[in-house]
Motif scaffolding. Structure first.
Motif, PDB file in Angstrom:
ATOM      1  N   GLY A 108      72.195   2.658   5.644  1.00  0.00           N
ATOM      2  CA  GLY A 108      73.471   2.987   5.492  1.00  0.00           C
ATOM      3  C   GLY A 108      73.473   4.501   4.675  1.00  0.00           C
ATOM      4  N   GLY A 109      74.419   5.283   4.937  1.00  0.00           N
ATOM      5  CA  GLY A 109      74.369   6.262   4.292  1.00  0.00           C
ATOM      6  C   GLY A 109      73.938   7.638   5.157  1.00  0.00           C
ATOM      7  N   SER A 110      73.945   8.483   4.799  1.00  0.00           N
ATOM      8  CA  SER A 110      73.181   9.853   5.452  1.00  0.00           C
ATOM      9  C   SER A 110      72.362  10.587   4.484  1.00  0.00           C
ATOM     10  N   GLY A 111      71.575  11.510   4.693  1.00  0.00           N
ATOM     11  CA  GLY A 111      70.772  12.112   3.554  1.00  0.00           C
ATOM     12  C   GLY A 111      69.506  13.087   4.141  1.00  0.00           C
ATOM     13  N   PHE A 112      69.170  13.813   3.132  1.00  0.00           N
ATOM     14  CA  PHE A 112      67.934  14.618   3.854  1.00  0.00           C
ATOM     15  C   PHE A 112      67.021  14.794   2.514  1.00  0.00           C
ATOM     16  N   VAL A 113      66.170  15.495   2.790  1.00  0.00           N
ATOM     17  CA  VAL A 113      64.956  15.734   1.891  1.00  0.00           C
ATOM     18  C   VAL A 113      64.385  17.035   1.849  1.00  0.00           C
ATOM     19  N   CYS A 114      64.482  17.869   0.944  1.00  0.00           N
ATOM     20  CA  CYS A 114      63.952  19.416   0.786  1.00  0.00           C
ATOM     21  C   CYS A 114      63.078  19.451  -0.322  1.00  0.00           C
ATOM     22  N   ARG A 115      62.467  20.499  -0.365  1.00  0.00           N
ATOM     23  CA  ARG A 115      61.486  20.816  -1.564  1.00  0.00           C
ATOM     24  C   ARG A 115      62.045  22.244  -2.118  1.00  0.00           C
ATOM     25  N   ASP A 116      61.978  22.177  -3.599  1.00  0.00           N
ATOM     26  CA  ASP A 116      62.477  23.436  -4.130  1.00  0.00           C
ATOM     27  C   ASP A 116      61.501  24.637  -4.207  1.00  0.00           C
ATOM     28  N   PRO A 117      61.702  25.789  -4.631  1.00  0.00           N
ATOM     29  CA  PRO A 117      60.620  26.835  -4.453  1.00  0.00           C
ATOM     30  C   PRO A 117      59.323  26.478  -5.092  1.00  0.00           C
ATOM     31  N   GLU A 118      59.303  25.350  -6.073  1.00  0.00           N
ATOM     32  CA  GLU A 118      58.106  25.322  -6.617  1.00  0.00           C
ATOM     33  C   GLU A 118      57.403  23.895  -6.156  1.00  0.00           C
ATOM     34  N   GLY A 119      58.081  23.010  -5.208  1.00  0.00           N
ATOM     35  CA  GLY A 119      57.347  21.994  -4.668  1.00  0.00           C
ATOM     36  C   GLY A 119      58.119  20.625  -4.811  1.00  0.00           C
ATOM     37  N   VAL A 120      58.936  20.672  -5.911  1.00  0.00           N
ATOM     38  CA  VAL A 120      59.615  19.246  -6.190  1.00  0.00           C
ATOM     39  C   VAL A 120      60.452  19.068  -4.831  1.00  0.00           C
ATOM     40  N   HIS A 121      60.224  17.599  -4.646  1.00  0.00           N
ATOM     41  CA  HIS A 121      61.104  16.893  -3.502  1.00  0.00           C
ATOM     42  C   HIS A 121      62.230  16.538  -4.213  1.00  0.00           C
ATOM     43  N   TRP A 122      63.589  16.795  -3.526  1.00  0.00           N
ATOM     44  CA  TRP A 122      64.633  16.530  -3.830  1.00  0.00           C
ATOM     45  C   TRP A 122      65.344  15.670  -2.412  1.00  0.00           C
ATOM     46  N   SER A 123      65.690  14.340  -2.670  1.00  0.00           N
ATOM     47  CA  SER A 123      66.403  13.646  -1.801  1.00  0.00           C
ATOM     48  C   SER A 123      67.826  13.761  -2.081  1.00  0.00           C
ATOM     49  N   LEU A 124      68.616  14.022  -1.081  1.00  0.00           N
ATOM     50  CA  LEU A 124      70.115  13.876  -1.276  1.00  0.00           C
ATOM     51  C   LEU A 124      70.738  13.057  -0.314  1.00  0.00           C
ATOM     52  N   GLY A 125      71.603  12.299  -0.701  1.00  0.00           N
ATOM     53  CA  GLY A 125      72.191  11.030   0.371  1.00  0.00           C
ATOM     54  C   GLY A 125      73.447  10.524  -0.168  1.00  0.00           C
ATOM     55  N   THR A 126      74.119   9.911   0.608  1.00  0.00           N
ATOM     56  CA  THR A 126      75.258   9.238   0.423  1.00  0.00           C
ATOM     57  C   THR A 126      75.318   7.773   0.081  1.00  0.00           C
ATOM     58  N   TYR A 127      73.926   7.385   0.202  1.00  0.00           N
ATOM     59  CA  TYR A 127      73.601   5.674  -0.111  1.00  0.00           C
ATOM     60  C   TYR A 127      73.581   5.641  -1.463  1.00  0.00           C
ATOM     61  N   ARG A 128      74.399   4.859  -2.007  1.00  0.00           N
ATOM     62  CA  ARG A 128      74.493   4.472  -3.439  1.00  0.00           C
ATOM     63  C   ARG A 128      73.629   3.441  -3.990  1.00  0.00           C
ATOM     64  N   GLY A 129      72.635   2.972  -3.162  1.00  0.00           N
ATOM     65  CA  GLY A 129      72.016   1.681  -3.745  1.00  0.00           C
ATOM     66  C   GLY A 129      72.794   0.563  -3.343  1.00  0.00           C
ATOM     67  N   GLU A 130      71.888  -0.497  -3.820  1.00  0.00           N
ATOM     68  CA  GLU A 130      72.572  -2.028  -3.437  1.00  0.00           C
ATOM     69  C   GLU A 130      73.416  -2.537  -4.770  1.00  0.00           C
ATOM     70  N   GLU A 131      74.639  -3.310  -4.418  1.00  0.00           N
ATOM     71  CA  GLU A 131      75.336  -3.798  -5.491  1.00  0.00           C
ATOM     72  C   GLU A 131      74.383  -4.715  -6.252  1.00  0.00           C
TER      73      GLU A 131
END
Length: 135
Positions: A108-131
Motif C-alpha cells: 500500500g502507498g507509494s514512496g522513495f528513499v534518498c540519502r541526505d548530503p551527509e548520508g542519512v537515509h530518508w524514506s518518504l511515503g504515503t503508507y501510514r502503517g497498519e491500524e
C-alpha cells in the motif's frame, strides 16, 4: 502541533547545512535552533501535520557522542501523492542520492528513499502503517 512521542535524533558534521537541506528539500520547518556560529547544540525541525526530528552538530560533550555523523534512517509519512511527488522532484533536483526511486508498494502507498548530503537515509511515503486494534 500534534503530540509527537518519538523524536529521531541525528548528528551532523555540518548541522546548519543539514537544517537548510531538510527545510528546503524535504519540507521540514525550523522550530528551534540553538548554538553559536557553525555549531548547533540542539535543533528541532517539525513536519507540517505532525512529527519531527531533533539534530545537532558532532560534539565530544554530547550525550550521544558515540553516534557517528550521517548515520540513521527515518521514515516520513506524506499526506498525498501530489506532495510526495513534489518532494521527490525537489530531492532529485537537489542532487540527493536515490537508493529507491519513487514507486508504488505492494503493501500500500507509494514512496522513495534518498540519502541526505551527509548520508542519512530518508524514506518518504504515503503508507501510514497498519491500524492498531485498541479503542
Amino acid at each position: 502541533m500534534t503530540n509527537t512521542l518519538v523524536w529521531p535524533a541525528l548528528r551532523y558534521d555540518d548541522a546548519r547545512a543539514a537544517i537548510r537541506w531538510l527545510v528546503d528539500v524535504l519540507g521540514f520547518e525550523e522550530s528551534a535552533v540553538y548554538g553559536e556560529g557553525e555549531r548547533v547544540d540542539h535543533a528541532q525541525l517539525n513536519r507540517p501535520g505532525g512529527g519531527g526530528v531533533m539534530l545537532g552538530s558532532v560534539r565530544e560533550d554530547s550525550s550521544i557522542s558515540q553516534v557517528p555523523a550521517g548515520v540513521g534512517s527515518v521514515y516520513l509519512v506524506i499526506d498525498t501523492e501530489g506532495e510526495l511527488t513534489g518532494i521527490y522532484e525537489r530531492a532529485v533536483a537537489a542532487g540527493a542520492t536515490m537508493t529507491q526511486e519513487l514507486r508504488t508498494e505492494d503493501y500500500g502507498g507509494s514512496g522513495f528513499v534518498c540519502r541526505d548530503p551527509e548520508g542519512v537515509h530518508w524514506s518518504l511515503g504515503t503508507y501510514r502503517g497498519e491500524e492498531t486494534g485498541g479503542e
